[in-house]
Design a protein around this motif. Structure first.
Motif, mmCIF file in Angstrom:
data_model
loop_
_atom_site.group_PDB
_atom_site.id
_atom_site.type_symbol
_atom_site.label_atom_id
_atom_site.label_comp_id
_atom_site.label_asym_id
_atom_site.label_seq_id
_atom_site.Cartn_x
_atom_site.Cartn_y
_atom_site.Cartn_z
ATOM 1 N N MET A 54 48.678 53.054 50.111
ATOM 2 C CA MET A 54 48.538 51.635 50.422
ATOM 3 C C MET A 54 49.838 51.151 51.070
ATOM 4 O O MET A 54 50.924 51.326 50.534
ATOM 5 N N LYS A 55 49.685 50.583 52.258
ATOM 6 C CA LYS A 55 50.858 50.213 53.033
ATOM 7 C C LYS A 55 51.524 48.936 52.540
ATOM 8 O O LYS A 55 52.707 48.707 52.751
ATOM 9 N N SER A 56 50.766 48.044 51.907
ATOM 10 C CA SER A 56 51.300 46.760 51.478
ATOM 11 C C SER A 56 50.617 46.306 50.209
ATOM 12 O O SER A 56 49.442 46.642 49.965
ATOM 13 N N ILE A 57 51.312 45.555 49.390
ATOM 14 C CA ILE A 57 50.745 45.020 48.162
ATOM 15 C C ILE A 57 49.869 43.800 48.432
ATOM 16 O O ILE A 57 49.020 43.431 47.607
ATOM 17 N N GLU A 58 50.026 43.174 49.612
ATOM 18 C CA GLU A 58 49.333 41.918 49.879
ATOM 19 C C GLU A 58 47.807 42.055 49.871
ATOM 20 O O GLU A 58 47.108 41.198 49.310
ATOM 21 N N PRO A 59 47.206 43.110 50.445
ATOM 22 C CA PRO A 59 45.748 43.253 50.360
ATOM 23 C C PRO A 59 45.255 43.327 48.911
ATOM 24 O O PRO A 59 44.212 42.750 48.576
ATOM 25 N N LEU A 60 46.000 44.035 48.065
ATOM 26 C CA LEU A 60 45.615 44.150 46.661
ATOM 27 C C LEU A 60 45.711 42.798 45.955
ATOM 28 O O LEU A 60 44.836 42.440 45.149
ATOM 29 N N ARG A 61 46.755 42.029 46.255
ATOM 30 C CA ARG A 61 46.891 40.694 45.663
ATOM 31 C C ARG A 61 45.711 39.794 46.064
ATOM 32 O O ARG A 61 45.179 39.059 45.231
ATOM 33 N N CYS A 62 45.342 39.852 47.318
ATOM 34 C CA CYS A 62 44.215 39.031 47.780
ATOM 35 C C CYS A 62 42.914 39.421 47.084
ATOM 36 O O CYS A 62 42.129 38.557 46.674
ATOM 37 N N PHE A 63 42.690 40.722 46.947
ATOM 38 C CA PHE A 63 41.476 41.192 46.281
ATOM 39 C C PHE A 63 41.437 40.709 44.821
ATOM 40 O O PHE A 63 40.411 40.208 44.345
ATOM 41 N N VAL A 64 42.539 40.857 44.111
ATOM 42 C CA VAL A 64 42.612 40.416 42.707
ATOM 43 C C VAL A 64 42.351 38.924 42.603
ATOM 44 O O VAL A 64 41.616 38.451 41.720
ATOM 45 N N LYS A 65 42.933 38.164 43.520
ATOM 46 C CA LYS A 65 42.772 36.707 43.473
ATOM 47 C C LYS A 65 41.317 36.299 43.789
ATOM 48 O O LYS A 65 40.804 35.343 43.185
ATOM 49 N N VAL A 66 40.630 37.011 44.703
ATOM 50 C CA VAL A 66 39.225 36.722 45.002
ATOM 51 C C VAL A 66 38.378 36.923 43.750
ATOM 52 O O VAL A 66 37.506 36.111 43.419
ATOM 53 N N VAL A 67 38.653 38.031 43.023
ATOM 54 C CA VAL A 67 37.902 38.301 41.797
ATOM 55 C C VAL A 67 38.165 37.211 40.765
ATOM 56 O O VAL A 67 37.235 36.701 40.115
#
Length: 303
Positions: A1-14
């Protein structure tokens, strides 16, 4: 994973139950949140949501990624908080050098109070009446009269020090009192031989007119003020020392103040003590709190 930002967005959507809710919480555009989630799915090569028009549902893989992702994001947040706390924590050793009389009477009380505030702060103060070279950075902070002109160093002026001219009653009884400045040339003078190299005492009247007395042939010289103080107490001659160092002896009669109507200093009045340190030192919390404390009480413009 190149960046933590996509994971943060996914967690926040959930957590928010929708892309719009996550976008509002993160102060981002909905399209940006959607693009980040799509990027995460692409990197993991897995669908994370079952999408329909009413709500979003996690896939089995999405549930696993959410649980692990929440854990990872929480750990990263805690790491950031720990780093920030560490960055602002005051701990470690600060080395400082200062003239004995100034360091012991003026700086030491400040450092005692500072230690109560920051118990993990260690300050080593070395007393030396001979000026150290701040360019060698043997110490973190230097208190000295010289004002180095260098873009690598910062020199902050300190308050001017009040000096008194004194001698013991026994010396005066034997050699006579001093009624005028020029009569000092016939007396035994106890002079400071360092750090400035100035060979004189300077006397200023109420109109700031200056009379200089040459002390180059003084009977006794030392680079340590405490040595001159002891010599005066043992009736060796006339001395000029910081008021705070000798006012108790004057009060109890061990020394007598001379030429009280004049302001006297052992160097030209355009020379004064500085707190000197290398640029960047105050980026270290341990040095910054020491510098701030000294300047707050002893800076040229402090009250």
């Amino acid at each position: 994973m190149k960046s933590i930002e996509p994971l943060r967005c996914f967690v926040k959507v959930v957590e928010q139950g929708s892309f719009s809710g996550a976008a509002k919480e993160m102060n981002m555009a909905i399209s940006s949140v959607s693009r980040y989630v799509q990027l995460l799915e692409s990197e993991l090569n897995s669908s994370l949501f079952i999408r329909n028009t009413r709500h979003i549902t996690l896939t089995e893989m999405g549930s696993m990624v959410y649980r692990r992702g929440l854990e990872i994001c929480t750990q990263i947040d805690r790491l950031g908080e720990s780093v920030a706390e560490k960055r602002h924590q005051v701990q470690g050793k600060v080395k400082l050098t200062a003239p004995l009389w100034f360091g012991s009477h003026m700086i030491s009380p400040i450092l005692v109070k500072l230690r109560r505030q920051w118990p993990e702060l260690l300050v080593q103060i070395d007393y030396n009446d001979k000026a150290r070279d701040p360019y060698d950075q043997e110490y973190d902070l230097y208190v000295q009269i010289t004002n180095p002109k260098s873009s690598l160093l910062i020199a902050r002026p300190l308050k001017s020090v009040e000096y008194w001219l004194c001698a013991s009653p026994e010396y005066i009884c034997e050699h006579g009192t001093v009624n005028e400045i020029h009569s000092l040339t016939s007396h035994q003078l106890l002079k400071q031989s360092a750090p400035t190299g100035y060979q004189g005492w300077y006397f200023y009247d109420e109109k700031n007119r200056c009379v200089q007395i040459d002390t180059s042939k003084g009977e006794f010289s030392s680079n340590a003020s405490i040595s001159l103080w002891q010599a005066a107490l043992h009736h060796a001659g006339i001395v000029m020392l910081a008021r705070k160092m000798i006012e108790e002896d004057v009060a109890n009669g061990k020394l007598v103040r001379l030429l009280e109507s004049y302001r006297c200093i052992p160097y030209p009045q355009d020379s004064f003590l500085h707190l000197v340190y290398a640029k960047g030192k105050t980026q270290e919390p341990k040095c910054k709190v020491v510098v701030d404390a000294i300047l707050s009480e002893l800076g040229a413009h402090s009250r």
